[in-house]
Scaffold this motif. Structure first.
Motif, PDB file in Angstrom:
ATOM      1  N   ASP A 261     128.882  56.968  94.634  1.00  0.00           N
ATOM      2  CA  ASP A 261     127.892  56.659  95.662  1.00  0.00           C
ATOM      3  C   ASP A 261     127.259  57.915  96.247  1.00  0.00           C
ATOM      4  OD1 ASP A 261     128.250  53.952  95.366  1.00  0.00           O
ATOM      5  OD2 ASP A 261     129.672  53.758  97.025  1.00  0.00           O
ATOM      6  N   ALA A 262     128.045  58.969  96.363  1.00  0.00           N
ATOM      7  CA  ALA A 262     127.533  60.204  96.957  1.00  0.00           C
ATOM      8  C   ALA A 262     126.458  60.843  96.087  1.00  0.00           C
ATOM      9  CB  ALA A 262     128.678  61.188  97.177  1.00  0.00           C
ATOM     10  N   GLY A 263     126.592  60.730  94.780  1.00  0.00           N
ATOM     11  CA  GLY A 263     125.619  61.355  93.896  1.00  0.00           C
ATOM     12  C   GLY A 263     124.372  60.530  93.656  1.00  0.00           C
ATOM     13  N   LEU A 264     124.462  59.207  93.892  1.00  0.00           N
ATOM     14  CA  LEU A 264     123.384  58.309  93.501  1.00  0.00           C
ATOM     15  C   LEU A 264     122.149  58.435  94.386  1.00  0.00           C
ATOM     16  CD1 LEU A 264     122.402  55.997  91.700  1.00  0.00           C
ATOM     17  CD2 LEU A 264     123.521  54.397  93.282  1.00  0.00           C
ATOM     18  N   LEU A 265     122.340  58.372  95.701  1.00  0.00           N
ATOM     19  CA  LEU A 265     121.189  58.278  96.605  1.00  0.00           C
ATOM     20  C   LEU A 265     120.293  59.517  96.582  1.00  0.00           C
ATOM     21  CD1 LEU A 265     121.220  56.604 100.060  1.00  0.00           C
ATOM     22  CD2 LEU A 265     120.106  58.813  99.783  1.00  0.00           C
ATOM     23  N   PRO A 266     120.823  60.732  96.771  1.00  0.00           N
ATOM     24  CA  PRO A 266     119.932  61.898  96.764  1.00  0.00           C
ATOM     25  C   PRO A 266     119.257  62.117  95.411  1.00  0.00           C
ATOM     26  CG  PRO A 266     122.235  62.586  96.824  1.00  0.00           C
ATOM     27  CD  PRO A 266     122.220  61.125  97.063  1.00  0.00           C
ATOM     28  N   ALA A 267     119.957  61.787  94.323  1.00  0.00           N
ATOM     29  CA  ALA A 267     119.360  61.960  93.000  1.00  0.00           C
ATOM     30  C   ALA A 267     118.192  60.997  92.797  1.00  0.00           C
ATOM     31  CB  ALA A 267     120.422  61.748  91.924  1.00  0.00           C
ATOM     32  N   THR A 268     118.307  59.792  93.337  1.00  0.00           N
ATOM     33  CA  THR A 268     117.223  58.817  93.218  1.00  0.00           C
ATOM     34  C   THR A 268     115.970  59.309  93.932  1.00  0.00           C
ATOM     35  OG1 THR A 268     118.808  56.983  93.071  1.00  0.00           O
ATOM     36  CG2 THR A 268     116.543  56.441  93.682  1.00  0.00           C
ATOM     37  N   VAL A 269     116.153  59.844  95.135  1.00  0.00           N
ATOM     38  CA  VAL A 269     115.017  60.382  95.890  1.00  0.00           C
ATOM     39  C   VAL A 269     114.396  61.567  95.144  1.00  0.00           C
ATOM     40  CG1 VAL A 269     114.302  61.458  98.049  1.00  0.00           C
ATOM     41  CG2 VAL A 269     115.982  59.608  98.077  1.00  0.00           C
ATOM     42  N   LEU A 270     115.246  62.439  94.611  1.00  0.00           N
ATOM     43  CA  LEU A 270     114.741  63.603  93.873  1.00  0.00           C
ATOM     44  C   LEU A 270     113.988  63.173  92.625  1.00  0.00           C
ATOM     45  CD1 LEU A 270     114.563  66.647  93.449  1.00  0.00           C
ATOM     46  CD2 LEU A 270     116.800  66.552  92.326  1.00  0.00           C
ATOM     47  N   GLY A 271     114.516  62.203  91.908  1.00  0.00           N
ATOM     48  CA  GLY A 271     113.830  61.723  90.714  1.00  0.00           C
ATOM     49  C   GLY A 271     112.457  61.161  91.031  1.00  0.00           C
ATOM     50  N   ALA A 272     112.357  60.392  92.121  1.00  0.00           N
ATOM     51  CA  ALA A 272     111.068  59.845  92.529  1.00  0.00           C
ATOM     52  C   ALA A 272     110.109  60.951  92.941  1.00  0.00           C
ATOM     53  CB  ALA A 272     111.269  58.869  93.683  1.00  0.00           C
ATOM     54  N   LEU A 273     110.630  61.947  93.659  1.00  0.00           N
ATOM     55  CA  LEU A 273     109.782  63.065  94.097  1.00  0.00           C
ATOM     56  C   LEU A 273     109.216  63.819  92.897  1.00  0.00           C
ATOM     57  CD1 LEU A 273     110.549  65.527  96.972  1.00  0.00           C
ATOM     58  CD2 LEU A 273     109.809  66.396  94.759  1.00  0.00           C
ATOM     59  N   LEU A 274     110.072  64.129  91.936  1.00  0.00           N
ATOM     60  CA  LEU A 274     109.614  64.875  90.757  1.00  0.00           C
ATOM     61  C   LEU A 274     108.590  64.078  89.963  1.00  0.00           C
ATOM     62  CD1 LEU A 274     113.015  66.401  89.539  1.00  0.00           C
ATOM     63  CD2 LEU A 274     111.164  67.554  90.769  1.00  0.00           C
ATOM     64  N   ALA A 275     108.827  62.770  89.829  1.00  0.00           N
ATOM     65  CA  ALA A 275     107.886  61.928  89.082  1.00  0.00           C
ATOM     66  C   ALA A 275     106.549  61.833  89.813  1.00  0.00           C
ATOM     67  CB  ALA A 275     108.483  60.532  88.888  1.00  0.00           C
ATOM     68  N   ALA A 276     106.602  61.718  91.151  1.00  0.00           N
ATOM     69  CA  ALA A 276     105.364  61.630  91.920  1.00  0.00           C
ATOM     70  C   ALA A 276     104.566  62.931  91.841  1.00  0.00           C
ATOM     71  CB  ALA A 276     105.682  61.288  93.376  1.00  0.00           C
ATOM     72  N   VAL A 277     105.262  64.056  91.930  1.00  0.00           N
ATOM     73  CA  VAL A 277     104.582  65.347  91.827  1.00  0.00           C
ATOM     74  C   VAL A 277     103.972  65.530  90.440  1.00  0.00           C
ATOM     75  CG1 VAL A 277     104.945  67.853  91.805  1.00  0.00           C
ATOM     76  CG2 VAL A 277     105.972  66.456  93.611  1.00  0.00           C
ATOM     77  N   ALA A 278     104.728  65.176  89.399  1.00  0.00           N
ATOM     78  CA  ALA A 278     104.226  65.320  88.028  1.00  0.00           C
ATOM     79  C   ALA A 278     102.988  64.458  87.789  1.00  0.00           C
ATOM     80  CB  ALA A 278     105.333  64.937  87.033  1.00  0.00           C
ATOM     81  N   ALA A 279     102.946  63.278  88.425  1.00  0.00           N
ATOM     82  CA  ALA A 279     101.802  62.380  88.257  1.00  0.00           C
ATOM     83  C   ALA A 279     100.712  62.619  89.294  1.00  0.00           C
ATOM     84  CB  ALA A 279     102.280  60.933  88.341  1.00  0.00           C
ATOM     85  N   ARG A 280     100.888  63.652  90.143  1.00  0.00           N
ATOM     86  CA  ARG A 280      99.944  63.979  91.213  1.00  0.00           C
ATOM     87  C   ARG A 280      99.746  62.794  92.148  1.00  0.00           C
ATOM     88  NH1 ARG A 280      95.228  67.498  88.028  1.00  0.00           N
ATOM     89  NH2 ARG A 280      96.660  69.093  87.190  1.00  0.00           N
TER      90      ARG A 280
END
Length: 354
Positions: A261-280
């Protein structure tokens, strides 16, 4: 695996697996627009289209992946609390309905809100924070008494009725049939969408579903080699929200151990952030209208209380639990769908955006 556990520790391995799954899941949800609320609203409005099709792809891939693990002997459904632990049917029904209403008012389930927060949406961030506070209050705080009262109304024990494979006497057959059937239905629903959207959204949704299966497989693998008790689980965002809220309290007397549980939440936010930045597509966003604030906060409260009462969210029950074949997850998903219908009627009457 035994050598890895000796070297890195069980908690570190669980965190690493969750971080990998969460990172890709967050990116996949951001790129596909995967949203259970939107899919259920389409169903209530009888406008089945891309949102429903994308969600069905994720569930289908999750079902096929998890049932492949079960067929290979890698995973046993009874290892999970969704099948092998006592549960509250009253909690699943009432909590699921409240959760469904809440995600209409908040305009997203916890997983979707985390992805939106990672994309720069401050409204979603506030809703997630309120959700986490209410989850914690429902688990051990002021809301624990009413939660316990509702949960005690109808308790059920583990047994064949908790597992769709045993209930239908088909083993993994139900999962293969459901997964393939949902894929066919998804293709039919997406047939009118542009080819580029179909390919991109379907691929991202399939990746999200694959991460659900990966979560089950990873935790089962670690549990099989660890001498410490390990919860066999997959993606679920209600418990991690409460856990990270506790970790944020620097003066707290107790911090939960590091794990999945500790690893799941921050990684999900980071994954969304990286995808959003990559797609502008990353941009700061707030509340468009003042009347949305009250609706969003009310929805976050209902979701927090409902998630704990039901024992999971739209990802925990709707994807992870359904893919495993937990009958309680099927009931929870149906209750959430009913709650979405009620929430939709209330929102329309009040003039709140859907």
């Amino acid at each position: 695996m035994g050598l890895w556990i000796d070297r890195f520790g069980t908690g570190s391995l669980l965190m690493a697996g969750a971080a990998f799954a969460g990172l890709l899941f967050g990116a996949a949800v951001q790129r596909s627009g995967l949203c259970t609320r939107a899919a259920l609203l389409e169903c209530w409005q009888r406008e089945w289209g891309a949102r429903t099709g994308v969600w069905l792809v994720a569930l289908a891939v999750a079902c096929l992946g998890v049932q492949a693990l079960v067929a290979a002997g890698w995973l046993q459904p009874a290892q999970s609390r969704l099948v092998g632990a006592p549960a509250s049917l009253s909690g699943v029904i009432v909590g699921g309905a409240l959760f469904g209403m809440g995600m209409v008012f908040t305009r997203g389930c916890p997983a979707r809100l985390l992805v939106l927060a990672g994309s720069g949406n401050l409204r979603a961030l506030v809703s997630v924070l309120v959700f986490g506070v209410v989850v914690q209050a429902t688990l051990t705080g002021a809301l624990s008494a009413p939660r316990q009262w509702v949960a005690d109304a109808w308790r059920i024990d583990p047994g064949p009725l908790r597992d769709l494979g045993r209930l239908t006497a088909t083993g993994t057959g139900w999962g293969w049939a459901l997964g393939l059937g949902l894929l066919v239905l998804a293709v039919w629903l997406l047939r009118r969408e542009p080819a580029r959207l179909q390919r991109g959204a379907v691929a991202a949704a399939a990746l999200a579903g694959a991460m659900v299966a990966a979560g089950w497989g990873w935790t089962a693998w670690v549990a099989s080699a660890s001498f410490d008790p390990v919860a066999v689980q997959s993606l679920n965002y209600s418990a991690p929200a409460a856990e990270w809220l506790i970790r944020a309290q620097l003066q707290a007397e107790f911090h939960p151990p590091w794990g999945f549980d500790a690893g799941l939440l921050p990684a999900t936010v980071l994954g969304a952030l990286l995808a959003a930045v990559a797609a502008r597509q990353w941009a700061w966003q707030g509340y468009g209208h003042e009347h949305r604030v009250g609706a969003n906060l009310l929805g976050a409260v209902l979701m927090g209380f409902g998630a704990v009462l039901a024992g999971g969210c739209t990802v925990g029950h709707g994807l992870s639990g359904m893919a495993l074949g937990a009958t309680s997850s099927l009931i929870a998903l149906l209750a959430m769908a009913a709650g979405v219908g009620v929430g939709r009627a209330v929102a329309r009457a009040r003039g709140w955006p859907l």
